[in-house]
Design an enzyme around this catalytic site. Sequence first.
Site, mmCIF file in Angstrom:
data_model
loop_
_atom_site.group_PDB
_atom_site.id
_atom_site.type_symbol
_atom_site.label_atom_id
_atom_site.label_comp_id
_atom_site.label_asym_id
_atom_site.label_seq_id
_atom_site.Cartn_x
_atom_site.Cartn_y
_atom_site.Cartn_z
ATOM 1 N N LEU A 69 2.049 -5.099 -5.693
ATOM 2 C CA LEU A 69 0.792 -5.717 -6.115
ATOM 3 C C LEU A 69 0.728 -6.002 -7.609
ATOM 4 O O LEU A 69 0.273 -7.071 -8.014
ATOM 5 C CB LEU A 69 -0.387 -4.840 -5.707
ATOM 6 N N SER A 80 6.928 -3.872 -0.092
ATOM 7 C CA SER A 80 6.729 -3.056 -1.293
ATOM 8 C C SER A 80 5.755 -1.919 -0.989
ATOM 9 O O SER A 80 4.922 -2.033 -0.092
ATOM 10 C CB SER A 80 6.168 -3.920 -2.426
ATOM 11 N N HIS A 81 5.835 -0.858 -1.775
ATOM 12 C CA HIS A 81 5.081 0.345 -1.427
ATOM 13 C C HIS A 81 3.563 0.157 -1.519
ATOM 14 O O HIS A 81 2.813 0.919 -0.911
ATOM 15 C CB HIS A 81 5.527 1.516 -2.290
ATOM 16 N N GLY A 103 -6.328 3.759 1.482
ATOM 17 C CA GLY A 103 -7.742 3.996 1.194
ATOM 18 C C GLY A 103 -8.529 2.857 0.621
ATOM 19 O O GLY A 103 -9.435 2.331 1.270
ATOM 20 N N GLY A 104 -8.236 2.440 -0.604
ATOM 21 C CA GLY A 104 -9.041 1.384 -1.183
ATOM 22 C C GLY A 104 -8.917 1.268 -2.675
ATOM 23 O O GLY A 104 -8.043 1.874 -3.292
ATOM 24 N N GLN A 136 1.269 13.521 -10.116
ATOM 25 C CA GLN A 136 0.199 13.928 -9.212
ATOM 26 C C GLN A 136 0.743 14.356 -7.847
ATOM 27 O O GLN A 136 1.642 13.718 -7.309
ATOM 28 C CB GLN A 136 -0.774 12.772 -9.001
ATOM 29 N N HIS A 176 -0.406 15.003 -3.982
ATOM 30 C CA HIS A 176 -1.508 14.664 -3.075
ATOM 31 C C HIS A 176 -1.780 15.858 -2.164
ATOM 32 O O HIS A 176 -0.854 16.483 -1.670
ATOM 33 C CB HIS A 176 -1.157 13.437 -2.236
ATOM 34 N N LEU A 192 1.771 10.406 3.850
ATOM 35 C CA LEU A 192 0.417 10.631 3.368
ATOM 36 C C LEU A 192 -0.628 10.313 4.429
ATOM 37 O O LEU A 192 -0.528 9.295 5.111
ATOM 38 C CB LEU A 192 0.199 9.713 2.162
ATOM 39 N N GLU A 218 -6.980 10.049 1.613
ATOM 40 C CA GLU A 218 -8.101 10.816 1.093
ATOM 41 C C GLU A 218 -9.396 10.402 1.788
ATOM 42 O O GLU A 218 -10.361 11.159 1.822
ATOM 43 C CB GLU A 218 -8.199 10.505 -0.412
#
Lengths: 617, 243
Positions: free
Chosen positions: A15, A42-43, A49-50, A255, A257, A267, A270
């Site tokens: 992105l 692509s990842h 989530g958003g 980070q 998760h 994953l 969240e």
Amino acid sequence: MLTIYTDLLCIGAGLAGERAAVEVAGAGFNVICLSLVPARRSHSVAAQGGMQAALGNAAMGEGDSPDVHFADTVKGSDWGCDQEVARLFCDTAPIEMRRLASWGVPWNRVVAGVHTYYKGGKPFEKEERKEKEGLIHARAFGGTAKWRTCYASDGTGHSVLYTMDNRAAQLGVEVHDRVEAISLIHDGGNCLGAVCRCLRTGKLVTYISKATLIATGGFGRIYRASTNAIINDGGGLIAAIETGVVPLGNMEAIQFHPTGIVPTDILVTEGCRGDGGTLLDADEYRFMPDYEPEKAELASRDVVARRMTEHMLKGKGIKSPYGDHLWLDIRHLGEKHIRTKLREVDEICQSFLGIDPVHQLIPVRPTQHYSMGGVRTNKDGAAYGLSGLFGAGEASCWDMHGFNRLGGNSLAETVVAGGIVGGRIAEFLAGCELAIRTSVVRDRQALDEERVKNLVEKSGGSENVYQVREAMFDVLQEVAFIYRNGKDLESGVERLKEILARAKNVRLRSGGVGANPELALAIKLPGMVKLAQCVVYGALKRTESRGSHTREDYPERNDRDWLTRTLATWREGADVPTLDYEPATPSFELPPGDRGYGGGRIIPMDNPPAGPGADKE
Amino acid sequence: MPRNLTFNIFRYNPQDPASVPHMDTFVLGETDSMTLFIALGRIREEQDPSLQFDFCCRAGVCGSCAMVINGRPGLACNTKVKDLPAEITLLPLPFFKLVGDLSVDTGTWFREMYQRVESWVHTERVFDPAQEEERMDNDTANRIYELDRCIECGCCIAACGTARMRKDFLGAAGLNRLARFLIDPRDQRTEREYFELIGNDQGIFGCMGLLACEDVCPKRLPLQDQLGFLRRKMALSVLPWKK
């Protein structure tokens, strides 16, 4: 060697890369994106989530504004972010969401009327206003004062990436997929492009460009347990640090998760907790409110991950052949909600675990998830150290996340930063003429050709590339995971020095012909070990705890000495990076304070600023 | 007692003049929760580092790892070996150009498809950053999302009878893409314009209705409905008394 010329060489077609490419192509320039995989794989595609943007359309987002979003972001970063960048981001994000809507993203929209939602497993009611009907809706995410996360069901990354790649196709952006950049071409002052390897044929290709953008995403795959895609091994960062002049920022800020599934570390969003999912221990007891009475499961990621680890260390984890874990419970959300709003989660549980989340608990544990650090850039996205080199998205340290980023802020960053940095690249390209010393290009090509030739012809070397990588995994898992301490980190630094030497001494066991995967890893591994060393060495030297960086021997957040950003540069021939430091932010809109969650003591600055925003909160 | 799994895997490296297409056999002990992602990774790392295959997200969302698994196209990453017999045969997807072993080039085919169906919103509206977004009914957004869920894995093309016979067939993935824009109110193309793109044997009228596409779609997209919907819509759009 085949040589291709372009105005912008965009390394990465996720992105951030494609958003910048679209901006630059829209300004009339020639753009080529390189990608390890077809662009849509692509990842970014995996982000469920958003995107956070203060549109304030949802009932639970009323009164939201970029100011509130800014305060959440700075607190989330534990005051480690660049506040000018955070401000720029928060102000731009709402416009960018609307722009994406105009390009075709099927955002979920406000539906007027009374709706039930869950918080902490209990049902509540909210009423969406009639006058907002049909505008972009938002859901709750951790660490935010308002419901601010724009979403397209639970495939936001997928929908936005597909829309962006459609836009790129419309504007004639070329995507060269299955191409890997292996080094940057530069003359010490200017970046001139990259030497790349074609992953179809194994041949080397040279790209010469006026501007080069690194947008290769995170580098989570230097860890064994990571939610990241297989391709997220830090390729762009490796190319940058190998220049010897481009610094990486805050590499120790990693980070974790809270909810990777056990055992595959995939994953689950969240959004599960945002929608009311709870965390349970071996006794199926909900423990988070004991640690975080206010926010419980919705405290920021670093806090939740740390509390989970702490609780498991107390022996409250569930034992499994893959180590201890906890439970995520979303059963009370009901079949309809789970099968529609959380469909991807439902599919992951059914396909990879063989369990049904409507009736069963989901095994989860904290897992490496996001790299706050990356190629250090200024707020225009220009990398330090080389003119013509830019960075955007997770690969960069722009730096709006500091030592912890909020859920929904990174996916939003990809498009917001991509748009802003793309605009700056277009300005850079206007009137830019490239003067190339051909010997610079030739020398770089020769170095890479020789590196590949030595591996393929097996002239020397003895190490098994996969075993060396395992050794690197061991070090990071043992010393640079959620809890860190000086003694372990020191031994980690020494171990990684040896592992780097081994990584440079690899011998292929296969022929290395064509698109050989063993060769691809052998080329990259020394760079991956250098990134690992930047993480460990940076974590050793940072004698405080901030955001996701938790030192058992230095539990305080130390604003007096460590309100800084680490800059790691790798000088030729060195076995550790050179570390420099700069102030975390050039100015304070929000002076350092308490985050309101996570606890912990703070050592204050000697002369705290009273910025113009001091009374804004 | 854990099983010993036998993998028969197609091998061919087009970049190596000495390589000829053949099958190789690998034996691997089964472990708990083993998927083809875990199994193939272990074969590469422990037995043959030259083995080519594609994984990316390894979570069933990126579409990289489609291959023919015991005769059926599917994603390798979410195929659990406990659902398979002890003998497992893996072949690359047909139709797409072979990169090597189990790896095929889907990227080139899909990029050409975007150009053929003009896979973007066609509109005269110019984005105004100062304006509130255009409103949309949430059900419409959900309907678009439903068709936007395609992950371009290529399974539907690999399983398609028409695609076997004509290389220029758009396939279910291409036609579904167009259907996604057809129901999107932001796209201002007329039915006649859509007809120009797909109203032929390379497009909707090439479909023989065998519907293997829907059978193998890992995202369970309603491809059968979409193909029927498009065929009817396109046929009606050119009937003179419908104008």
